[in-house]
Scaffold this motif. Structure first.
Motif, PDB file in Angstrom:
ATOM      1  N   GLN A 164      45.576  59.484  47.855  1.00 21.72           N
ATOM      2  CA  GLN A 164      44.383  58.782  47.184  1.00 21.72           C
ATOM      3  C   GLN A 164      44.504  57.861  46.313  1.00 21.72           C
ATOM      4  OE1 GLN A 164      41.430  59.501  47.994  1.00 21.72           O
ATOM      5  NE2 GLN A 164      40.151  58.622  46.343  1.00 21.72           N
TER       6      GLN A 164
ATOM      7  N   GLU B  23      43.374  54.092  42.030  1.00 22.61           N
ATOM      8  CA  GLU B  23      42.961  55.154  42.732  1.00 22.61           C
ATOM      9  C   GLU B  23      41.901  54.518  43.982  1.00 22.61           C
ATOM     10  OE1 GLU B  23      42.759  58.553  42.844  1.00 22.61           O
ATOM     11  OE2 GLU B  23      43.671  59.161  41.127  1.00 22.61           O
TER      12      GLU B  23
ATOM     13  N   ASP C 178      47.232  61.375  43.292  1.00 24.52           N
ATOM     14  CA  ASP C 178      46.490  60.816  42.207  1.00 24.52           C
ATOM     15  C   ASP C 178      47.129  59.755  41.552  1.00 24.52           C
ATOM     16  OD1 ASP C 178      47.821  62.406  39.718  1.00 24.52           O
ATOM     17  OD2 ASP C 178      47.878  63.693  41.420  1.00 24.52           O
TER      18      ASP C 178
END
Length: 231
Positions: A112, A206, A175
């Motif tokens: 992500q 992100e 993350d």
């Protein structure tokens, strides 16, 4: 692989606060799908970060080979932008653009978040050793190294810069905070394995949007005009 194909296009940019909403709408609904719809493109992703001291946006395009960057279809969308793209192009700020051949890859899981490392290497080095070392960092799911091809379309000549990187390292993880905690380690790995001529530049983002070639609306597909057509 977490990224597909044998080449990629990496783009960093900023945009003014007053143009940010339109930029995201244009980028999502028009610009990225138009490019990903070109034969040879596999997927496109947009990333964002509000961290100070780095570019706000990063865009990654995955392609089958680097030959697509010299194709008539790709050059056509650059040289004949749509009215919306023509109005947005001057609003882009601090643009850095790097077309790359993928030379090493480790891991096969997308994340992500992504750390984008611009490397200025003094010479050739073992790219697989670098990507393997990155994959060993906690929370890293894949790492990919691209060697920059020195080519810039005439329309983007204003974005040329003297400190173009020789390589781009893409490190994916779960993350942004987790990857940001590895910034010092990534700089050290680049220094150790690449013998970089100057410190690496690292931006961390992100994921906010992604689209694959098969998902592009047919209405956004471009056709190159015949050579004798009148525009």
């Amino acid at each position: 692989m977490a990224i597909s194909g044998s080449a990629f296009l990496a783009l960093w940019n900023d945009i003014s606060a007053e143009s940010d909403t339109e930029y995201n709408r244009w980028h999502t609904d028009h610009h990225v799908p138009e490019r990903v719809g070109i034969a040879g493109f596999i997927a496109g992703r947009r990333y964002r970060s509000s961290a100070p001291g780095q570019h706000r946006y990063f865009t990654l395009y995955e392609t089958e080979t680097s030959a697509v960057f010299d194709s008539a279809d790709f050059l056509d969308v650059i040289e004949r932008p749509t009215p919306w793209s023509a109005s947005m192009r001057p609003l882009l700020k601090n643009v850095v653009r790097a077309t790359c051949d993928t030379v090493a890859s480790a891991g096969d899981v997308s994340g992500q978040a992504i750390a984008c490392v611009r490397i200025s290497a003094a010479g050739q080095f073992d790219g697989r050793a670098l990507t393997d070392a990155c994959l060993a960092l906690a929370g890293v799911s894949s790492a990919h190294l691209g060697q920059v091809r020195s080519s810039l379309p005439d329309a983007f000549e204003k974005w040329a810069n003297d400190d173009e990187p020789t390589h781009v390292l893409l490190v994916e993880g779960g993350d942004e905070a987790g990857l940001r905690a590895h910034e010092t380690a990534l700089c050290e790995l680049v220094r150790r394995f690449a013998g970089a001529a100057r410190p690496a530049l690292i931006d961390v983002y992100e994921l906010v949007f992604g689209i694959r070639h098969s998902q592009v609306d047919a209405a956004l597909l471009r056709s190159v005009p015949a050579a004798d057509s009148q525009l």
